[in-house]
Design an enzyme around this catalytic site. Structure first.
Site, PDB file in Angstrom:
ATOM      1  N   ASN A   1     -11.127  -2.742  -5.038  1.00  0.00           N
ATOM      2  CA  ASN A   1     -10.431  -1.720  -5.827  1.00  0.00           C
ATOM      3  C   ASN A   1     -11.160  -1.353  -7.124  1.00  0.00           C
ATOM      4  OD1 ASN A   1      -7.122  -2.834  -4.760  1.00  0.00           O
ATOM      5  ND2 ASN A   1      -8.312  -1.101  -4.029  1.00  0.00           N
TER       6      ASN A   1
ATOM      7  N   HIS B   1       1.962   3.259  -9.112  1.00  0.00           N
ATOM      8  CA  HIS B   1       1.783   1.815  -9.293  1.00  0.00           C
ATOM      9  C   HIS B   1       2.932   1.227 -10.126  1.00  0.00           C
ATOM     10  CE1 HIS B   1      -1.997   2.186  -7.352  1.00  0.00           C
ATOM     11  NE2 HIS B   1      -2.627   2.788  -8.340  1.00  0.00           N
TER      12      HIS B   1
ATOM     13  N   ARG C   1       2.132  -4.801   6.200  1.00  0.00           N
ATOM     14  CA  ARG C   1       1.408  -3.793   5.422  1.00  0.00           C
ATOM     15  C   ARG C   1       2.236  -2.525   5.399  1.00  0.00           C
ATOM     16  NH1 ARG C   1      -4.795  -2.366   4.580  1.00  0.00           N
ATOM     17  NH2 ARG C   1      -4.506  -0.519   3.300  1.00  0.00           N
TER      18      ARG C   1
ATOM     19  N   SER D   1      -7.873  -4.849   5.417  1.00  0.00           N
ATOM     20  CA  SER D   1      -8.524  -4.542   4.133  1.00  0.00           C
ATOM     21  C   SER D   1      -8.921  -5.790   3.345  1.00  0.00           C
ATOM     22  CB  SER D   1      -7.642  -3.613   3.281  1.00  0.00           C
ATOM     23  OG  SER D   1      -7.465  -2.367   3.911  1.00  0.00           O
TER      24      SER D   1
ATOM     25  N   ARG E   1      -4.723  -1.838   9.051  1.00  0.00           N
ATOM     26  CA  ARG E   1      -5.910  -2.664   8.816  1.00  0.00           C
ATOM     27  C   ARG E   1      -5.565  -3.755   7.808  1.00  0.00           C
ATOM     28  NH1 ARG E   1      -8.069   2.614   7.059  1.00  0.00           N
ATOM     29  NH2 ARG E   1      -7.524   2.943   4.884  1.00  0.00           N
TER      30      ARG E   1
ATOM     31  N   TRP F   1       2.654   8.015  -2.734  1.00  0.00           N
ATOM     32  CA  TRP F   1       4.042   8.171  -3.191  1.00  0.00           C
ATOM     33  C   TRP F   1       4.073   9.051  -4.447  1.00  0.00           C
ATOM     34  CZ3 TRP F   1       7.006   7.151  -7.495  1.00  0.00           C
ATOM     35  CH2 TRP F   1       8.391   7.019  -7.316  1.00  0.00           C
TER      36      TRP F   1
ATOM     37  N   ASP G   1       0.826  -1.214   0.000  1.00  0.00           N
ATOM     38  CA  ASP G   1       0.000   0.000   0.000  1.00  0.00           C
ATOM     39  C   ASP G   1       0.860   1.264   0.000  1.00  0.00           C
ATOM     40  OD1 ASP G   1      -2.423   1.323  -0.037  1.00  0.00           O
ATOM     41  OD2 ASP G   1      -2.585   1.395   2.151  1.00  0.00           O
ATOM     42  N   GLY G   2       0.310   2.322  -0.599  1.00  0.00           N
ATOM     43  CA  GLY G   2       0.969   3.625  -0.554  1.00  0.00           C
ATOM     44  C   GLY G   2       1.464   4.131  -1.899  1.00  0.00           C
TER      45      GLY G   2
HETATM   46  C1  IPE Z   1      -5.371  -2.710  -0.091  1.00  0.00           C
HETATM   47  O1  IPE Z   1      -5.092  -1.365  -0.215  1.00  0.00           O
HETATM   48  C2  IPE Z   1      -5.362  -3.372  -1.433  1.00  0.00           C
HETATM   49  C3  IPE Z   1      -4.060  -3.463  -2.101  1.00  0.00           C
HETATM   50  C4  IPE Z   1      -2.917  -3.074  -1.630  1.00  0.00           C
HETATM   51  C5  IPE Z   1      -4.105  -4.094  -3.381  1.00  0.00           C
HETATM   52  P1  IPE Z   1      -6.238  -0.268  -0.314  1.00  0.00           P
HETATM   53  O2  IPE Z   1      -5.541   1.036  -0.441  1.00  0.00           O
HETATM   54  O3  IPE Z   1      -7.202  -0.612  -1.388  1.00  0.00           O
HETATM   55  O4  IPE Z   1      -6.982  -0.411   1.092  1.00  0.00           O
HETATM   56  P2  IPE Z   1      -7.859   0.638   1.899  1.00  0.00           P
HETATM   57  O5  IPE Z   1      -8.869   1.187   0.943  1.00  0.00           O
HETATM   58  O6  IPE Z   1      -6.937   1.713   2.385  1.00  0.00           O
HETATM   59  O7  IPE Z   1      -8.435  -0.147   3.021  1.00  0.00           O
HETATM   60  C1  IPE Z   2      -1.816   0.199  -3.235  1.00  0.00           C
HETATM   61  O1  IPE Z   2      -1.537   1.547  -3.293  1.00  0.00           O
HETATM   62  C2  IPE Z   2      -1.944  -0.410  -4.602  1.00  0.00           C
HETATM   63  C3  IPE Z   2      -3.313  -0.775  -4.973  1.00  0.00           C
HETATM   64  C4  IPE Z   2      -4.367  -0.697  -4.205  1.00  0.00           C
HETATM   65  C5  IPE Z   2      -3.486  -1.270  -6.326  1.00  0.00           C
HETATM   66  P1  IPE Z   2      -2.698   2.616  -3.258  1.00  0.00           P
HETATM   67  O2  IPE Z   2      -3.107   2.928  -4.654  1.00  0.00           O
HETATM   68  O3  IPE Z   2      -3.796   2.192  -2.368  1.00  0.00           O
HETATM   69  O4  IPE Z   2      -1.954   3.864  -2.659  1.00  0.00           O
HETATM   70  P2  IPE Z   2      -2.531   4.895  -1.599  1.00  0.00           P
HETATM   71  O5  IPE Z   2      -2.965   4.100  -0.399  1.00  0.00           O
HETATM   72  O6  IPE Z   2      -3.667   5.610  -2.236  1.00  0.00           O
HETATM   73  O7  IPE Z   2      -1.368   5.781  -1.310  1.00  0.00           O
HETATM   74 MG    MG Z   3      -4.172   2.420  -0.386  1.00  0.00          MG
END
Ligand code: IPE
Ligand code: IPE
Ligand code: MG
Length: 254
Positions: free
Chosen positions: A69, A38, A185, A193, A191, A26, A21-22
C-alpha cells in the site's frame, strides 16, 4: 495448535481474518475523497470487533495496511497514517475497557515514529485483556512474514534438518494464535493480496461484494452462517463419526 471443539461451538470460528477492502470505492460512489472511506472503515472495524467479541470469536486478524500500500499516492498514505493516530485516540479507551487486546503484526521499521508509538501504546494498554485479541496487520505482507521467520531461524542457529513446519510457525507473527478458521474479503475482489499466506493453507475462504464500510453485524452473520455449513476435511475423504454419531473434529496436523 489445538484442534477445534466439536458440536455447536465448533461452528463459530476461533480465529477470523478479514481483508477490509472497498473503502475507496465506497467513498468514490459518494463523490467523497478516498480517505473519508477509510474513516468510515475504522468505524466499521470497531463495530465488527464488538460483534466478534459477542459471538465468542477469540482472535480477529484484520488487514489494515499492506506492504504494497506504500505504492498509493502520498496523500492517501499520509491520510491513512494520520487515521491511525485519530482512531487510537478516539477508540482505544473504549476498547481497553471492553477487554479487547490489541496487537500489531507487520514490519514496524518503515512506519513513522508517531504511528509506532501509538501502536506501542495500544498494545501496552490492552496487554492484559482477553475478551478478544485483535491482530492489526499494518505494513504487513505474508511474504514479509515468511522472510522474517527465515531470518529468525538462522539467527537462532536452527540446523537445516531441524527445520519443520512447527519451527517456522513458531516464528511467524501469529505464532501464538489458534489455527486460522475463516478468511473473509470484502469489496468484491477474489484474491489474497499477500495477506496470511501460511495461515490460509486450510482456512475457509469467503468473498463478498459488500464494501468494507457497509460491513455490519448482518453481513458478519451471513459469513459465519456460510462457514458453519462448510465441511472441513483437511485432505480426508469424509467426516469421521464416533459410535454415537457425533463428528470427530479435524485438525490439520492429525
Ligand atoms: C488489500 O487491499 C490490503 C488491505 C485491505 C489493507 P488492496 O486494495 O491493497 O489489494 P489489491 O491492490 O486490490 O490487491
Ligand atoms: C482497503 O480499501 C483499505 C486499504 C487498503 C487501506 P481500499 O482503499 O483498497 O478500497 P478500494 O479497493 O480502492 O475500493
Ligand atoms: Mg482495495
Amino acid at each position: 495448535m489445538s484442534s477445534s471443539p466439536t458440536g455447536a461451538a465448533a461452528r463459530v470460528p476461533r480465529h477470523l481474518a478479514i481483508v477490509m477492502d472497498g473503502n475507496g470505492r465506497w467513498a468514490n460512489r459518494r463523490l467523497m475523497p478516498r480517505v473519508i472511506g477509510h474513516k468510515f472503515g475504522v468505524d466499521a472495524l470497531v463495530r465488527v470487533i464488538h460483534a466478534c467479541r459477542e459471538r465468542g470469536i477469540e482472535h480477529l486478524t484484520v488487514f489494515a495496511f499492506s506492504s504494497e500500500n506504500w505504492k498509493r499516492p502520498q496523500e492517501e498514505v499520509s491520510g491513512l497514517m494520520n487515521l491511525v493516530l485519530v482512531a487510537v485516540s478516539k477508540y482505544l479507551t473504549r476498547m481497553a475497557n471492553d477487554g479487547v487486546r490489541i496487537r500489531i503484526i507487520g514490519d514496524r521499521a518503515r512506519v513513522a515514529a508517531k504511528v509506532r508509538e501509538a501502536w506501542d501504546h495500544a498494545e501496552a494498554l490492552t496487554a492484559g485483556n482477553r475478551a478478544i485479541t485483535v491482530n492489526v496487520a499494518f505494513n504487513y505482507g505474508g511474504r514479509w512474514d515468511m522472510v522474517q521467520a527465515c531470518q529468525a531461524l538462522v539467527r537462532d542457529g536452527v540446523a537445516p534438518e531441524a527445520i519443520d513446519e512447527a519451527a517456522i510457525a513458531q516464528r511467524l507473527s501469529l505464532a501464538d494464535a489458534p489455527e486460522l478458521d475463516l478468511f473473509i474479503r470484502t469489496g468484491g475482489e477474489v484474491r489474497i493480496s499477500n495477506f496470511l499466506l501460511w495461515q490460509a493453507a486450510y482456512a475457509e475462504l469467503y468473498f463478498t461484494d459488500c464494501l468494507w464500510p457497509d460491513f455490519d453485524e448482518l453481513a458478519l452473520d451471513a459469513a459465519l452462517a456460510d462457514y458453519a455449513a462448510r465441511d472441513r476435511r483437511y485432505g480426508r475423504v469424509k467426516k469421521d463419526v464416533k459410535a454415537d454419531g457425533t463428528p470427530v473434529s479435524f485438525a490439520p496436523e492429525t
